[in-house]
Structures are given as C-alpha cells and as structure tokens.
Write a protein that holds these residues in place. Structure first.
Motif, PDB file in Angstrom:
ATOM      1  N   GLU A 377       0.835  -1.196   0.000  1.00 13.63           N
ATOM      2  CA  GLU A 377       0.000   0.000   0.000  1.00 13.63           C
ATOM      3  C   GLU A 377       0.876   1.254   0.000  1.00 13.63           C
ATOM      4  O   GLU A 377       1.926   1.292   0.641  1.00 13.63           O
ATOM      5  CB  GLU A 377      -0.919   0.017   1.225  1.00 13.63           C
ATOM      6  CG  GLU A 377      -1.981  -1.063   1.188  1.00 13.63           C
ATOM      7  CD  GLU A 377      -2.987  -0.915   2.308  1.00 13.63           C
ATOM      8  OE1 GLU A 377      -2.788  -0.026   3.171  1.00 13.63           O
ATOM      9  OE2 GLU A 377      -3.981  -1.677   2.327  1.00 13.63           O
ATOM     10  N   ILE A 378       0.389   2.291  -0.711  1.00 13.87           N
ATOM     11  CA  ILE A 378       1.099   3.569  -0.798  1.00 13.87           C
ATOM     12  C   ILE A 378       0.219   4.643  -0.186  1.00 13.87           C
ATOM     13  O   ILE A 378      -0.953   4.782  -0.559  1.00 13.87           O
ATOM     14  CB  ILE A 378       1.421   3.943  -2.259  1.00 13.87           C
ATOM     15  CG1 ILE A 378       2.182   2.816  -2.955  1.00 13.87           C
ATOM     16  CG2 ILE A 378       2.224   5.236  -2.321  1.00 13.87           C
ATOM     17  CD1 ILE A 378       2.345   3.028  -4.447  1.00 13.87           C
ATOM     18  N   ALA A 379       0.782   5.424   0.753  1.00 13.46           N
ATOM     19  CA  ALA A 379       0.031   6.525   1.351  1.00 13.46           C
ATOM     20  C   ALA A 379      -0.238   7.599   0.302  1.00 13.46           C
ATOM     21  O   ALA A 379       0.523   7.758  -0.660  1.00 13.46           O
ATOM     22  CB  ALA A 379       0.810   7.120   2.519  1.00 13.46           C
ATOM     23  N   LYS A 380      -1.312   8.338   0.489  1.00 10.34           N
ATOM     24  CA  LYS A 380      -1.649   9.414  -0.445  1.00 10.34           C
ATOM     25  C   LYS A 380      -0.801  10.652  -0.154  1.00 10.34           C
ATOM     26  O   LYS A 380      -0.325  10.861   0.953  1.00 10.34           O
ATOM     27  CB  LYS A 380      -3.128   9.771  -0.329  1.00 10.34           C
ATOM     28  CG  LYS A 380      -4.064   8.652  -0.760  1.00 10.34           C
ATOM     29  CD  LYS A 380      -5.515   9.091  -0.631  1.00 10.34           C
ATOM     30  CE  LYS A 380      -6.468   7.981  -1.079  1.00 10.34           C
ATOM     31  NZ  LYS A 380      -7.882   8.396  -0.931  1.00 10.34           N
ATOM     32  N   ASN A 381      -0.643  11.465  -1.177  1.00 14.60           N
ATOM     33  CA  ASN A 381      -0.002  12.788  -1.051  1.00 14.60           C
ATOM     34  C   ASN A 381       1.423  12.730  -0.507  1.00 14.60           C
ATOM     35  O   ASN A 381       1.817  13.505   0.368  1.00 14.60           O
ATOM     36  CB  ASN A 381      -0.849  13.720  -0.169  1.00 14.60           C
ATOM     37  CG  ASN A 381      -2.248  13.914  -0.709  1.00 14.60           C
ATOM     38  OD1 ASN A 381      -2.435  14.014  -1.923  1.00 14.60           O
ATOM     39  ND2 ASN A 381      -3.220  13.951   0.180  1.00 14.60           N
ATOM     40  N   LEU A 382       2.225  11.794  -1.019  1.00 16.41           N
ATOM     41  CA  LEU A 382       3.646  11.804  -0.683  1.00 16.41           C
ATOM     42  C   LEU A 382       4.279  13.051  -1.295  1.00 16.41           C
ATOM     43  O   LEU A 382       3.871  13.520  -2.363  1.00 16.41           O
ATOM     44  CB  LEU A 382       4.346  10.556  -1.225  1.00 16.41           C
ATOM     45  CG  LEU A 382       3.903   9.209  -0.638  1.00 16.41           C
ATOM     46  CD1 LEU A 382       4.706   8.080  -1.278  1.00 16.41           C
ATOM     47  CD2 LEU A 382       4.071   9.188   0.870  1.00 16.41           C
ATOM     48  N   ALA A 383       5.287  13.586  -0.641  1.00 22.36           N
ATOM     49  CA  ALA A 383       5.925  14.820  -1.113  1.00 22.36           C
ATOM     50  C   ALA A 383       6.682  14.596  -2.417  1.00 22.36           C
ATOM     51  O   ALA A 383       7.061  13.470  -2.760  1.00 22.36           O
ATOM     52  CB  ALA A 383       6.883  15.346  -0.049  1.00 22.36           C
ATOM     53  N   THR A 384       6.896  15.687  -3.130  1.00 21.87           N
ATOM     54  CA  THR A 384       7.755  15.689  -4.314  1.00 21.87           C
ATOM     55  C   THR A 384       9.167  16.051  -3.885  1.00 21.87           C
ATOM     56  O   THR A 384       9.360  16.934  -3.057  1.00 21.87           O
ATOM     57  CB  THR A 384       7.243  16.705  -5.349  1.00 21.87           C
ATOM     58  OG1 THR A 384       5.939  16.303  -5.779  1.00 21.87           O
ATOM     59  CG2 THR A 384       8.165  16.776  -6.560  1.00 21.87           C
ATOM     60  N   VAL A 385      10.173  15.358  -4.425  1.00 20.59           N
ATOM     61  CA  VAL A 385      11.567  15.612  -4.039  1.00 20.59           C
ATOM     62  C   VAL A 385      12.398  15.957  -5.273  1.00 20.59           C
ATOM     63  O   VAL A 385      12.030  15.628  -6.402  1.00 20.59           O
ATOM     64  CB  VAL A 385      12.197  14.400  -3.321  1.00 20.59           C
ATOM     65  CG1 VAL A 385      11.491  14.127  -2.012  1.00 20.59           C
ATOM     66  CG2 VAL A 385      12.186  13.163  -4.216  1.00 20.59           C
ATOM     67  N   HIS A 386      13.520  16.630  -5.030  1.00 23.79           N
ATOM     68  CA  HIS A 386      14.464  16.974  -6.092  1.00 23.79           C
ATOM     69  C   HIS A 386      15.585  15.936  -6.048  1.00 23.79           C
ATOM     70  O   HIS A 386      16.421  15.954  -5.145  1.00 23.79           O
ATOM     71  CB  HIS A 386      15.018  18.381  -5.862  1.00 23.79           C
ATOM     72  CG  HIS A 386      15.826  18.909  -7.003  1.00 23.79           C
ATOM     73  ND1 HIS A 386      17.158  19.231  -6.894  1.00 23.79           N
ATOM     74  CD2 HIS A 386      15.500  19.158  -8.298  1.00 23.79           C
ATOM     75  CE1 HIS A 386      17.600  19.664  -8.044  1.00 23.79           C
ATOM     76  NE2 HIS A 386      16.614  19.632  -8.907  1.00 23.79           N
ATOM     77  N   ALA A 387      15.585  15.018  -6.991  1.00 20.30           N
ATOM     78  CA  ALA A 387      16.511  13.883  -6.900  1.00 20.30           C
ATOM     79  C   ALA A 387      16.700  13.245  -8.269  1.00 20.30           C
ATOM     80  O   ALA A 387      16.061  13.628  -9.259  1.00 20.30           O
ATOM     81  CB  ALA A 387      15.975  12.862  -5.906  1.00 20.30           C
ATOM     82  N   ASP A 388      17.589  12.250  -8.305  1.00 24.01           N
ATOM     83  CA  ASP A 388      17.797  11.452  -9.512  1.00 24.01           C
ATOM     84  C   ASP A 388      16.687  10.402  -9.561  1.00 24.01           C
ATOM     85  O   ASP A 388      16.613   9.531  -8.681  1.00 24.01           O
ATOM     86  CB  ASP A 388      19.171  10.778  -9.449  1.00 24.01           C
ATOM     87  CG  ASP A 388      19.375   9.790 -10.586  1.00 24.01           C
ATOM     88  OD1 ASP A 388      18.761   9.981 -11.645  1.00 24.01           O
ATOM     89  OD2 ASP A 388      20.143   8.822 -10.392  1.00 24.01           O
ATOM     90  N   PRO A 389      15.800  10.451 -10.545  1.00 21.12           N
ATOM     91  CA  PRO A 389      14.663   9.521 -10.559  1.00 21.12           C
ATOM     92  C   PRO A 389      15.076   8.056 -10.612  1.00 21.12           C
ATOM     93  O   PRO A 389      14.425   7.198 -10.017  1.00 21.12           O
ATOM     94  CB  PRO A 389      13.879   9.934 -11.815  1.00 21.12           C
ATOM     95  CG  PRO A 389      14.832  10.726 -12.644  1.00 21.12           C
ATOM     96  CD  PRO A 389      15.775  11.376 -11.698  1.00 21.12           C
ATOM     97  N   VAL A 390      16.182   7.740 -11.317  1.00 20.33           N
ATOM     98  CA  VAL A 390      16.661   6.365 -11.372  1.00 20.33           C
ATOM     99  C   VAL A 390      17.088   5.910  -9.984  1.00 20.33           C
ATOM    100  O   VAL A 390      16.788   4.797  -9.544  1.00 20.33           O
ATOM    101  CB  VAL A 390      17.827   6.224 -12.377  1.00 20.33           C
ATOM    102  CG1 VAL A 390      18.400   4.807 -12.346  1.00 20.33           C
ATOM    103  CG2 VAL A 390      17.350   6.576 -13.780  1.00 20.33           C
ATOM    104  N   GLY A 391      17.797   6.799  -9.266  1.00 21.66           N
ATOM    105  CA  GLY A 391      18.223   6.467  -7.914  1.00 21.66           C
ATOM    106  C   GLY A 391      17.037   6.243  -6.988  1.00 21.66           C
ATOM    107  O   GLY A 391      17.039   5.314  -6.171  1.00 21.66           O
ATOM    108  N   VAL A 392      16.014   7.097  -7.078  1.00 26.00           N
ATOM    109  CA  VAL A 392      14.814   6.941  -6.249  1.00 26.00           C
ATOM    110  C   VAL A 392      14.170   5.587  -6.517  1.00 26.00           C
ATOM    111  O   VAL A 392      13.759   4.866  -5.595  1.00 26.00           O
ATOM    112  CB  VAL A 392      13.819   8.088  -6.522  1.00 26.00           C
ATOM    113  CG1 VAL A 392      12.487   7.808  -5.822  1.00 26.00           C
ATOM    114  CG2 VAL A 392      14.394   9.418  -6.065  1.00 26.00           C
ATOM    115  N   ARG A 393      14.099   5.220  -7.788  1.00 25.35           N
ATOM    116  CA  ARG A 393      13.498   3.940  -8.180  1.00 25.35           C
ATOM    117  C   ARG A 393      14.279   2.766  -7.586  1.00 25.35           C
ATOM    118  O   ARG A 393      13.705   1.793  -7.098  1.00 25.35           O
ATOM    119  CB  ARG A 393      13.473   3.860  -9.705  1.00 25.35           C
ATOM    120  CG  ARG A 393      12.241   3.171 -10.274  1.00 25.35           C
ATOM    121  CD  ARG A 393      12.121   3.440 -11.758  1.00 25.35           C
ATOM    122  NE  ARG A 393      11.845   4.844 -12.034  1.00 25.35           N
ATOM    123  CZ  ARG A 393      12.431   5.546 -12.992  1.00 25.35           C
ATOM    124  NH1 ARG A 393      13.344   4.984 -13.757  1.00 25.35           N
ATOM    125  NH2 ARG A 393      12.115   6.808 -13.162  1.00 25.35           N
TER     126      ARG A 393
END
Length: 504
Positions: A377-393
């Motif tokens: 399950e994923i919570a709603k309204n997670l914040a947006t971050v400034h990051a490398d999208p591949v790294g986040v994944r």
C-alpha cells in the motif's frame, strides 16, 4: 507724464523709502541678526567683541554671558589657543579679510569645528571693525572623517582579500578592478580603464549565454548572481573563475551599483577534470573487467547445462545436486560482479529533477505484482523531491524487494508512506518509510546491514542474494546528501526511513 505712469512709479518710490527706513530700524537689524543659525559677531580694533548674536551667546553658560561683550573671549582659553584666535583677527584687520577652519572647545562643553570668515569694515565715523560669521561644520567634518576611515578600511579589505574585487556604478558607468583581479586577468597597463564591456568581452563564448542570463536575473528579479565561468586573460589564455555579485537598487527598483568578487578556481577545475577522466577510465575498466569476469562464468554455466543434458539419465541424485550447486554458485558470482559494477557508478546531480514519490512508488510496485500473498500500500499525497529519478526507483525497489524476501508471514504486508515530526540530526526535508511485517532485524545489526555484501541470514533460509541491496540504498541516499536508517526488532517487522536532503 500721464496719470497711469505716475500711478505705477508711486508704489516703487514708496517701497524704496520703506526699504531705506527698514534698514535703519534697529529692531529689524537685531531680529535678522539673532535669527541667523550661524555665529555672528563684530570686533573693534582692540579685538574686543562689541556685538554677538543669540547663536553665539548660547554657547556660553549664563554665568559667563556678561563677560562676552567688551571682551576678546580669549581670556577663557589658554595662551596657545588665544594666540591662534586673535592672530586671525589681526590678519582680517591688516588684509581686509581672513578665512579659517578651526576646532573650538566652548565653555558650555561643546567642541565645534567652525568655518569662519572675517571682513574689515568702517562705521560712519571711520572707525575700523571686523564682522565675523562662523558656520558650524562639525557634522560635515565628522562625516568626511568617517567616510575617509571607511574608504581606508575598504581599501585594506580589498588589498588583503584572497579574491579579486570589482565594482560597477551603473549611473556613471565607472568600474573598478582590484590589484589582485588585474593580476588574475594579466592586466599590466597602468592606464587600463576597467568597464562592464571589458568584463563581458572576457567571458568565454560558451559561457556568455549563462553569464548574461544570471546577470539579468539578478538586476531585474534580484536572484543571486553566483556562477562559474571562464575569463580571458590579456595573454589570450582562459582561467576558470567563480564570480559573485550584489547590486543596490534605488526606490524605483532600478539597479544603481553592483560589486562582487572573482575567485580563481582553475586548479580546482583541473583537479575535477582529472578526476572525471579517472572516473571514465575506471568505468571503462569496470565494464571490461565485468565482461571478462562474467565470460568464464557463463562458460561454466553452459558446460554444466551440457553435462546435465548429456548425462541426464545416468546422473546420480548427489551428482545432480552438485551440478545444481555449481550452477547456483556461478550465477551468484555473476550477480556479485553486476552489483560491484553498479556500486562503482556515481550519482550525477545534473540528472536531478522533481520526482513525484507517489508516481515512482506506483511504478515500482508494478514489478512485484506477481509476488504471492503480498499486499503493498502507498500513502496518499507523498511529497515531491528533487533527486535522480533512477536512484529513487532503485531505493524503493531494493527496500520493497528486501521486505518481501525476508518475510515468512502467510500474508506479507508492506506500507510506503511519509513520516512527520522526525527528530534526527542532519535531516531536512520530507522523510519517507517502507514498513513491513517481516522477520525483523536485531538492533545490534542496524548499522551493519548497510555494508556491502553483508548478509544476516544464510541463503538456505531466504532467497539467494549478494547482500548489496541495502549498501546500494545507502550509497544513493548519501549522494543526495540524505540519510537512511532502520527501526526494527526481531520478529516484529522493520521500518526503513530515508530522506533526500536536496533543494529544488
């Protein structure tokens, strides 16, 4: 003369008579005399004060005011000061005029700097006097002294600075380069006159667009003026510089002046370029090594498969188990080489962008859609971050993968959310978590699990792996300036917290 002309001249004649009469009126003269803010006085040939206005009298205590008229007032000062005052009086009598700037300590306790003019005149009986007017310039002199001190201090700061200083007055077009900046730019001509046009012309062609955009953004939008660019020396060579600046604006919002610094970062840039070349060489070497190391492992796997096919019917169970073990070990070694290659790669901040954590999490859990008995399950309204999208994944993938692998529950539950009011040193920005109901981790291992190839369980207990997943997570988070940590106890699941301390 007609009547109209006579009527016009009559008021003029009356006004002229009134003027002469007014000038002869003592009350008028005295009123003007005492209304003047300047110190006004008259002295006779014996240098005694015979007239003094209220402004001058107020500088003496009431107990002394009866010793002003008829006195030189030099009696109140020491011999040296008195001689100085009276000498100017004598000069005025001798030459007809005298002008001086002097600092005087008055009996009232006030010290004033006066600009005094004295002029000789004669009354109707031919007796000589001098008229004096003294203007208080104490504040002007004080401001000039403060300005001089400020300029001297600024000069010391400029000359003692380790960076070059520049100054540009937009109202006059005048510019200034400090001695160090001139040295940086190789300017040896003593008659060289700096200008904004000269500075612009020195900016490398490849840096011009960025330089002008940053300057315009600062002057018109007040955004910080801070950039790295190449500047041309008089020799024609270029040096890498870090340029900063700050403008001043008038009440209408127009920039009137701008000053800043230039730091020579050529050595740092050369070191960065050398490091970049080294990284590229290491990356190339890693790819070659990876290929060369994997090749014999692939050959071993192929031979194992061929042996199994050729000896399928005659293989004893123990031999078949040994072949499977060899195949498993070679695949594990291949995965370890892949993990080492991935670990050697750096995260590049140039690839940072705004990442929607809800969208990334949704995309990652699609990869685990076939995982049996697993709910994510994923919570709603997670914040947006400034990051490398591949790294986040990769962070999300590894944490979810671990949460599934190290879980012996009949129903595996994983939650992705955002924590609030987290009290942890060095943490800024939104904090996310991946929580599971798995086997948990003993507190003594909470740091060790982030080391490369560190496994807490045997491969027989849980899925095979190299133990590199959490090390990758730690490295990616560290490259973003963030932090990752775990809260867990054996048998009670785990919660991995992480944040990206990067500004957008």
């Amino acid at each position: 003369m007609d009547d109209s002309v006579a009527k016009q001249d009559r008021p003029r004649a009356n006004a002229s008579d009134m003027h002469r009469n007014l000038m002869k009126t003592p009350a008028f003269i005295e009123t003007i005399f005492n209304c003047l803010p300047d110190l006004v006085f008259a002295k006779d040939s014996e240098l005694r004060i015979v007239m003094a206005n209220d402004a001058l009298m107020s500088l003496y205590p009431e107990s002394m005011q009866d010793r002003i008229i008829g006195y030189t007032t030099a009696e109140e000062y020491d011999e040296e000061e008195a001689r100085s005052f009276l000498e100017q009086d004598r000069i005025a009598f001798r030459d007809g005029a005298a002008t001086t700037i002097e600092s005087v300590d008055f009996p009232s306790g006030e010290r004033k700097t006066l600009f005094t003019q004295k002029i000789r005149f004669e009354d109707q009986n031919g007796e000589a006097f001098i008229a004096g007017v003294a203007r208080d310039i104490t504040e002007i002199v004080s401001n000039q002294a403060a300005l001089k001190e400020s300029e001297e201090r600024y000069g010391l700061a400029v000359n003692g600075s380790s960076v070059g200083i520049w100054d540009w007055d937009q109202r006059t077009g005048d510019s200034f380069y400090s001695a160090l900046l001139r040295s940086m730019l190789g300017i040896v001509d003593p008659d060289f006159i700096p200008s904004l046009a000269d500075f612009n012309a020195r900016v490398h062609a490849d840096d011009q667009k960025h330089f002008r955009a940053r300057l315009a953004a600062h002057l018109h939008k007040r955004e910080p003026f801070d950039l790295e660019c190449r500047l041309k020396r008089d020799s024609g060579a270029y040096l890498w510089t870090h340029v900063r600046g700050q403008a001043e604006w008038d009440e209408t919002g127009n920039a009137t002046r701008m000053a800043g610094s230039v730091d020579d970062i050529s050595d740092r840039k050369r070191a960065e370029e050398a490091l970049q070349r080294s990284h590229e060489q290491l990356d190339q070497y890693a790819h070659i090594a990876s290929h060369d190391l994997k090749e014999p492992l692939r050959a071993i796997c192929n031979h194992v498969q061929l042996l199994r096919e050729d000896l399928e019917e005659s293989l004893e169970p123990e031999a078949r188990q040994r072949l499977n073990r060899v195949e498993e070990l070679t695949r594990s070694m291949t995965q370890m080489i892949t993990d080492m290659l991935q670990s050697s790669r750096d995260i590049n901040s140039e690839h940072y962008e705004l990442v929607d954590m809800n969208a990334e999490a949704a995309a990652v859990i699609e990869m685990f859609a076939d995982s049996a008995n697993t709910t994510i399950e994923i919570a709603k309204n997670l914040a947006t971050v400034h990051a490398d999208p591949v790294g986040v994944r990769q962070v999300l993938h590894n944490l979810i993968s671990n949460a599934i692998a190290y879980n012996d529950s009949d129903l595996k539950y994983i939650e992705i959310g955002q924590a609030h009011d987290v009290a942890r040193t060095g943490v800024s920005g939104p904090v996310f978590f991946v929580r599971d109901n798995g086997i948990g981790i003993a507190p003594r291992f909470h740091q060790a699990i982030f080391r490369m190839f560190k496994r807490l369980n045997t491969k027989d207990q849980y899925r095979s792996g190299t133990g590199a997943g959490l090390a990758f997570v730690h490295k990616i988070i560290s490259h973003h300036g963030g932090d990752v940590w775990v809260e867990s106890e054996m048998g009670h699941g785990s919660t991995f917290y992480f944040c990206f301390n990067t500004a957008s």
